[in-house]
Design a protein around this motif. Sequence first.
Motif, PDB file in Angstrom:
ATOM      1  N   VAL A  48      -7.113  -0.991   8.234  1.00 19.11           N
ATOM      2  CA  VAL A  48      -7.957  -1.691   7.276  1.00 19.11           C
ATOM      3  C   VAL A  48      -7.898  -3.184   7.572  1.00 19.11           C
ATOM      4  N   SER A  97      -9.077  15.570   1.886  1.00 18.47           N
ATOM      5  CA  SER A  97      -9.458  14.173   1.628  1.00 18.47           C
ATOM      6  C   SER A  97      -9.484  13.800   0.152  1.00 18.47           C
ATOM      7  N   SER A  98      -8.729  14.520  -0.656  1.00 15.37           N
ATOM      8  CA  SER A  98      -8.583  14.140  -2.058  1.00 15.37           C
ATOM      9  C   SER A  98      -7.124  14.348  -2.450  1.00 15.37           C
ATOM     10  N   VAL A 109      -3.724  -2.468  -0.316  1.00 14.26           N
ATOM     11  CA  VAL A 109      -4.461  -1.788   0.743  1.00 14.26           C
ATOM     12  C   VAL A 109      -4.653  -0.331   0.329  1.00 14.26           C
ATOM     13  N   LYS A 110      -5.818   0.233   0.637  1.00  9.78           N
ATOM     14  CA  LYS A 110      -6.062   1.642   0.300  1.00  9.78           C
ATOM     15  C   LYS A 110      -5.005   2.521   0.969  1.00  9.78           C
ATOM     16  N   PRO A 111      -4.702   3.671   0.372  1.00  8.56           N
ATOM     17  CA  PRO A 111      -3.657   4.531   0.949  1.00  8.56           C
ATOM     18  C   PRO A 111      -4.015   5.035   2.345  1.00  8.56           C
ATOM     19  N   SER A 165      -8.105   6.656   8.333  1.00 11.63           N
ATOM     20  CA  SER A 165      -6.814   6.003   8.107  1.00 11.63           C
ATOM     21  C   SER A 165      -6.318   5.256   9.340  1.00 11.63           C
ATOM     22  N   GLY A 181       0.837  -1.190   0.000  1.00 11.16           N
ATOM     23  CA  GLY A 181       0.000   0.000   0.000  1.00 11.16           C
ATOM     24  C   GLY A 181       0.872   1.240   0.000  1.00 11.16           C
ATOM     25  N   ARG A 182       0.223   2.404   0.051  1.00 14.35           N
ATOM     26  CA  ARG A 182       0.945   3.681   0.015  1.00 14.35           C
ATOM     27  C   ARG A 182       0.576   4.525   1.226  1.00 14.35           C
TER      28      ARG A 182
END
Length: 149
Positions: A120, A45-46, A134-136, A117, A35-36
Amino acid sequence: MDSKWRNVLAAVYLTITATILMENGVRAWTGEIHGRVVCDVCGDSSIGPEDHVLSGAEVAVLCITKSGEVLNYQAFTNSNGVYTVAETMPESDQWDACLARPISSFHDHCTHLGDGSTGVKFNYNHPSGFSHAVKPFVYRPAIVPTYCI
């Protein structure tokens, strides 16, 4: 030791471990989680052009195997903000479920964990040789720069 050599050594280790397991009549299984970790500079949040990856951020990955063993891994992001955890083990002990969570950011300004964050949880049901993304994980600065407002 730079990340290129670390990755080469990890690949050699995995190959040797798989070879030993196969010679002993045990079917080997290899899994990978990656993941990152990103700095959300404006805290919006973007991911935008002002945001950047975090090198050296610490991530913990906790996995439970199908046989019930708990394995705890520690990883740090490379210069591209990517962390990787990989393991070769007997097929009967492969990962069943995992939890990845950020531990810390060593960046000077981006040290506050972003919303959503905290970690996860996921089931790991991939065959040998496949990986799970995995999502960042996102960190934010304590003080948002004025150009973001």
